[in-house]
Motif scaffolding. Sequence first.
Motif, PDB file in Angstrom:
ATOM      1  N   CYS A  34      17.717  55.215  -7.949  1.00 13.81           N
ATOM      2  CA  CYS A  34      18.839  55.009  -8.878  1.00 13.81           C
ATOM      3  C   CYS A  34      18.692  55.383 -10.643  1.00 13.81           C
ATOM      4  O   CYS A  34      17.391  55.322 -11.250  1.00 13.81           O
ATOM      5  CB  CYS A  34      19.037  53.390  -9.331  1.00 13.81           C
ATOM      6  N   THR A  35      19.997  56.658 -11.042  1.00 13.88           N
ATOM      7  CA  THR A  35      19.741  57.567 -11.790  1.00 13.88           C
ATOM      8  C   THR A  35      20.655  57.397 -13.154  1.00 13.88           C
ATOM      9  O   THR A  35      21.673  56.775 -12.124  1.00 13.88           O
ATOM     10  CB  THR A  35      19.424  58.829 -11.952  1.00 13.88           C
ATOM     11  N   ILE A  36      20.354  57.651 -14.350  1.00 12.95           N
ATOM     12  CA  ILE A  36      21.071  57.429 -15.787  1.00 12.95           C
ATOM     13  C   ILE A  36      21.148  57.798 -16.430  1.00 12.95           C
ATOM     14  O   ILE A  36      20.523  58.594 -16.467  1.00 12.95           O
ATOM     15  CB  ILE A  36      21.092  55.458 -15.781  1.00 12.95           C
ATOM     16  N   ALA A  37      22.344  57.726 -17.231  1.00 12.74           N
ATOM     17  CA  ALA A  37      22.447  58.532 -18.165  1.00 12.74           C
ATOM     18  C   ALA A  37      23.303  58.174 -19.393  1.00 12.74           C
ATOM     19  O   ALA A  37      23.943  57.133 -19.520  1.00 12.74           O
ATOM     20  CB  ALA A  37      23.329  59.947 -17.759  1.00 12.74           C
ATOM     21  N   VAL A  38      22.435  58.643 -20.822  1.00  9.90           N
ATOM     22  CA  VAL A  38      22.993  57.220 -21.676  1.00  9.90           C
ATOM     23  C   VAL A  38      22.777  59.134 -22.700  1.00  9.90           C
ATOM     24  O   VAL A  38      22.817  59.570 -23.162  1.00  9.90           O
ATOM     25  CB  VAL A  38      21.421  56.586 -22.128  1.00  9.90           C
ATOM     26  N   SER A  39      24.676  58.932 -23.559  1.00  6.01           N
ATOM     27  CA  SER A  39      24.846  59.336 -24.133  1.00  6.01           C
ATOM     28  C   SER A  39      25.833  59.030 -25.060  1.00  6.01           C
ATOM     29  O   SER A  39      25.974  57.935 -25.409  1.00  6.01           O
ATOM     30  CB  SER A  39      25.168  61.234 -22.873  1.00  6.01           C
ATOM     31  N   GLY A  40      26.391  60.058 -26.457  1.00  5.83           N
ATOM     32  CA  GLY A  40      27.217  59.533 -27.091  1.00  5.83           C
ATOM     33  C   GLY A  40      26.851  60.830 -28.264  1.00  5.83           C
ATOM     34  O   GLY A  40      26.571  61.979 -28.504  1.00  5.83           O
ATOM     35  N   GLU A  41      28.451  60.714 -28.899  1.00  5.54           N
ATOM     36  CA  GLU A  41      29.003  61.318 -29.265  1.00  5.54           C
ATOM     37  C   GLU A  41      28.052  62.115 -30.788  1.00  5.54           C
ATOM     38  O   GLU A  41      27.368  61.076 -31.206  1.00  5.54           O
ATOM     39  CB  GLU A  41      30.378  61.262 -30.392  1.00  5.54           C
ATOM     40  N   ASN A  42      27.832  63.390 -30.851  1.00  5.00           N
ATOM     41  CA  ASN A  42      27.039  64.200 -32.102  1.00  5.00           C
ATOM     42  C   ASN A  42      25.408  63.341 -31.437  1.00  5.00           C
ATOM     43  O   ASN A  42      24.165  63.005 -32.228  1.00  5.00           O
ATOM     44  CB  ASN A  42      26.846  64.319 -33.147  1.00  5.00           C
ATOM     45  N   LYS A  43      24.919  62.725 -30.167  1.00  2.00           N
ATOM     46  CA  LYS A  43      23.828  62.307 -29.978  1.00  2.00           C
ATOM     47  C   LYS A  43      22.684  62.841 -29.004  1.00  2.00           C
ATOM     48  O   LYS A  43      23.576  63.982 -28.276  1.00  2.00           O
ATOM     49  CB  LYS A  43      23.680  60.506 -29.842  1.00  2.00           C
ATOM     50  N   TRP A  44      21.559  62.515 -28.687  1.00  2.00           N
ATOM     51  CA  TRP A  44      20.803  63.601 -27.172  1.00  2.00           C
ATOM     52  C   TRP A  44      21.402  62.766 -27.106  1.00  2.00           C
ATOM     53  O   TRP A  44      21.357  61.266 -26.213  1.00  2.00           O
ATOM     54  CB  TRP A  44      19.370  63.302 -27.560  1.00  2.00           C
ATOM     55  N   THR A  45      21.576  63.059 -25.165  1.00  2.00           N
ATOM     56  CA  THR A  45      22.134  62.642 -23.799  1.00  2.00           C
ATOM     57  C   THR A  45      20.658  62.455 -23.315  1.00  2.00           C
ATOM     58  O   THR A  45      19.353  63.838 -22.338  1.00  2.00           O
ATOM     59  CB  THR A  45      23.040  63.784 -23.436  1.00  2.00           C
ATOM     60  N   PHE A  46      20.313  61.417 -22.487  1.00  8.16           N
ATOM     61  CA  PHE A  46      18.685  61.352 -21.578  1.00  8.16           C
ATOM     62  C   PHE A  46      19.076  60.868 -20.297  1.00  8.16           C
ATOM     63  O   PHE A  46      19.941  60.034 -19.895  1.00  8.16           O
ATOM     64  CB  PHE A  46      17.770  59.979 -21.820  1.00  8.16           C
TER      65      PHE A  46
ATOM     66  N   ASP B  18      16.043  50.301 -11.203  1.00  9.89           N
ATOM     67  CA  ASP B  18      15.806  49.488  -9.887  1.00  9.89           C
ATOM     68  C   ASP B  18      17.097  48.378  -9.778  1.00  9.89           C
ATOM     69  O   ASP B  18      17.313  47.646 -11.000  1.00  9.89           O
ATOM     70  CB  ASP B  18      14.592  48.469  -9.524  1.00  9.89           C
ATOM     71  N   PRO B  19      18.184  48.569  -9.091  1.00  8.89           N
ATOM     72  CA  PRO B  19      19.711  47.231  -9.767  1.00  8.89           C
ATOM     73  C   PRO B  19      18.924  46.188 -10.000  1.00  8.89           C
ATOM     74  O   PRO B  19      19.094  45.762 -10.646  1.00  8.89           O
ATOM     75  CB  PRO B  19      20.583  47.990  -8.678  1.00  8.89           C
ATOM     76  N   ALA B  20      18.183  45.247  -9.581  1.00  6.91           N
ATOM     77  CA  ALA B  20      17.842  44.305  -9.422  1.00  6.91           C
ATOM     78  C   ALA B  20      16.509  43.661 -10.460  1.00  6.91           C
ATOM     79  O   ALA B  20      16.336  42.801 -11.140  1.00  6.91           O
ATOM     80  CB  ALA B  20      16.909  43.496  -8.175  1.00  6.91           C
ATOM     81  N   GLU B  21      15.851  44.752 -10.924  1.00  9.21           N
ATOM     82  CA  GLU B  21      15.053  44.881 -12.610  1.00  9.21           C
ATOM     83  C   GLU B  21      14.917  45.240 -13.162  1.00  9.21           C
ATOM     84  O   GLU B  21      15.099  44.365 -14.708  1.00  9.21           O
ATOM     85  CB  GLU B  21      13.558  45.019 -12.126  1.00  9.21           C
ATOM     86  N   HIS B  22      16.121  46.184 -13.518  1.00  6.54           N
ATOM     87  CA  HIS B  22      16.074  47.142 -14.560  1.00  6.54           C
ATOM     88  C   HIS B  22      17.396  47.127 -15.352  1.00  6.54           C
ATOM     89  O   HIS B  22      17.850  48.042 -16.188  1.00  6.54           O
ATOM     90  CB  HIS B  22      15.931  48.372 -14.547  1.00  6.54           C
ATOM     91  N   PRO B  23      19.080  45.891 -15.516  1.00  7.40           N
ATOM     92  CA  PRO B  23      20.637  46.141 -15.966  1.00  7.40           C
ATOM     93  C   PRO B  23      19.743  46.021 -17.467  1.00  7.40           C
ATOM     94  O   PRO B  23      20.351  46.396 -17.822  1.00  7.40           O
ATOM     95  CB  PRO B  23      20.852  45.533 -15.077  1.00  7.40           C
ATOM     96  N   GLN B  24      18.975  45.060 -17.741  1.00  3.02           N
ATOM     97  CA  GLN B  24      18.765  44.605 -18.649  1.00  3.02           C
ATOM     98  C   GLN B  24      18.593  46.061 -19.621  1.00  3.02           C
ATOM     99  O   GLN B  24      18.511  46.070 -20.973  1.00  3.02           O
ATOM    100  CB  GLN B  24      17.514  43.231 -18.959  1.00  3.02           C
TER     101      GLN B  24
END
Length: 87
Positions: free
Chosen positions: A33-45, A51-57
């Motif tokens: 499972c891969t996600i992206a985290v971004s925001g206006e005028n911020k770095w994107t990762f 793992d959906p069972a272990e990492h949502p928090q």
Amino acid sequence: MFRAVQNELAGRNDVQNIDLIPVECLSGCNRGCTIAVSGENKWTFVIGDLDPAEHPQDVVTYALQHGAHDEGLPVWRERPEAIRKGV
């Protein structure tokens, strides 16, 4: 992962500024499972090996850290371990 993070967000009061947007592909086929985290005028990762069972928090914690930093660069050692390893 989308549903797991959606459920994590539903149970919290500190996430008003997080928008969860499902996507078809982030080209992370070999990274689970891969996600992206971004925001206006911020770095994107782009972060994989989650793992959906272990990492949502961890995803929500990192999204909050990312949003709180002016440039989206929270201190590496303060990020959840799964995020540090998955970048």
